[in-house]
Write an enzyme that holds these catalytic residues in place. Structure first.
Site, PDB file in Angstrom:
ATOM      1  CB  THR A  25       8.988   8.231   3.190  1.00 58.00           C
ATOM      2  OG1 THR A  25       8.933   8.147   4.618  1.00 58.00           O
ATOM      3  CG2 THR A  25       9.541   9.595   2.795  1.00 58.00           C
ATOM      4  CB  SER A  27       4.767  11.437  -4.522  1.00 57.46           C
ATOM      5  OG  SER A  27       5.241  10.361  -5.328  1.00 57.46           O
ATOM      6  CB  THR A  28       3.108   6.387  -4.037  1.00 57.63           C
ATOM      7  OG1 THR A  28       3.673   6.716  -5.310  1.00 57.63           O
ATOM      8  CG2 THR A  28       1.958   5.420  -4.244  1.00 57.63           C
ATOM      9  CG  ASP A  80       7.068   3.058   1.601  1.00 60.29           C
ATOM     10  OD1 ASP A  80       6.857   4.125   0.992  1.00 60.29           O
ATOM     11  OD2 ASP A  80       8.067   2.882   2.327  1.00 60.29           O
ATOM     12  CE  LYS A  93      10.310   1.321   0.185  1.00 57.40           C
ATOM     13  NZ  LYS A  93       9.600   2.563  -0.236  1.00 57.40           N
ATOM     14  N   GLY A  94      14.094   4.403  -1.799  1.00 58.74           N
ATOM     15  CA  GLY A  94      15.030   5.343  -1.188  1.00 58.74           C
ATOM     16  C   GLY A  94      15.163   6.647  -1.921  1.00 58.74           C
ATOM     17  CD  GLU A 102      10.956   4.494   2.439  1.00 55.91           C
ATOM     18  OE1 GLU A 102      10.175   5.357   2.018  1.00 55.91           O
ATOM     19  OE2 GLU A 102      11.879   4.026   1.741  1.00 55.91           O
ATOM     20  CE  LYS A 120       7.565   5.913  -9.619  1.00 53.71           C
ATOM     21  NZ  LYS A 120       8.606   6.955  -9.746  1.00 53.71           N
TER      22      LYS A 120
END
Length: 227
Positions: A25, A27-28, A80, A93-94, A102, A120
């Site tokens: 989930t 944009s990437t 992901d 993440k999240g 995820e 990142k």
């Protein structure tokens, strides 16, 4: 070229005919779903499971066959993104609010491939607020216990209201600034009643990290190159 798009399209090269694919989930991950859709259109046969309603909708839009979890025998590969990646390939993440789903999908995958751009990468996790999914009941008490771990907390908002996950829960964004020992913090968070899951994804379950750079190059931070 968009560095996230470049990394996502590279990750899709690990997907082979007949595989079951986990869809992340954000944009990437969206770039990866779109790239998979193009391969499906060109004749690739896969089935997929999605970590959010948004990713499920996007997969349907691009003609990717979705399957029910009850019919799964395995998940071959999950692709992901991440909000932060440290030098040991631990993740936060999240940011999109789908961390629980995820993590379930990633944990049950033979390969978990993370795709990010260079922004990142961090030496130590924590600048990005750590998302923690919590149940709505007595959320104030759960927040107090999270604060006792050394962070500032707030319930995530969207459109002036509490953001609600696809599971009907809330997201507590926890501002630690520096997370020196992710494993220890993760264990401490999960011991708090009211916590469902943390957004810390620890390195043993991260099989590959592909980093895209603004100059169009790629770097494999962890994992073997595709043969």
């Amino acid at each position: 070229m968009d560095a996230k798009k470049l990394a996502a399209e590279s990750a899709v090269e690990y997907v082979e005919d007949g595989m079951t694919v986990g869809l992340g989930t954000g944009s990437t991950a969206s770039w990866a779903i779109k790239a998979l859709g193009e391969k499906v259109k060109a004749g690739l046969h896969i089935q997929a499971v999605a970590s959010s309603v948004a990713s499920e909708d996007l997969a349907k839009q691009y003609g990717i066959q979705l399957t029910d979890f009850s019919e799964l025998s395995r998940i071959d590969v999950t692709i992901d993104g991440a909000d932060e990646v440290d030098a040991q390939c631990n993740l936060i993440k999240g940011g999109g609010g789908a961390l629980l789903r995820e993590k379930i999908i990633a944990y049950n995958s033979s390969q978990f491939i993370v795709v990010v751009d260079e922004s990142k990468l961090v030496r130590t996790l924590g600048k990005f607020p750590l998302p923690v999914e919590i149940v709505p009941f007595a959320a104030e008490l759960t927040l107090k216990q999270l604060k006792n771990l050394g962070c500032e907390t707030s319930i995530r908002q969207k459109d002036g209201k509490n953001f609600v996950t696809d599971n009907g829960n809330l997201i507590a964004d926890c501002f630690f600034n520096q997370i020196e020992v992710p494993e220890l913090l993760n264990n401490s968070i999960l011991l708090i009643p009211g916590v469902v899951e943390s957004g810390l994804f620890l390195h043993p379950k991260v099989h590959r990290v592909i980093v895209g750079y603004a100059d169009g190059t790629l770097h494999l931070l962890k994992g073997d190159k595709k043969k």
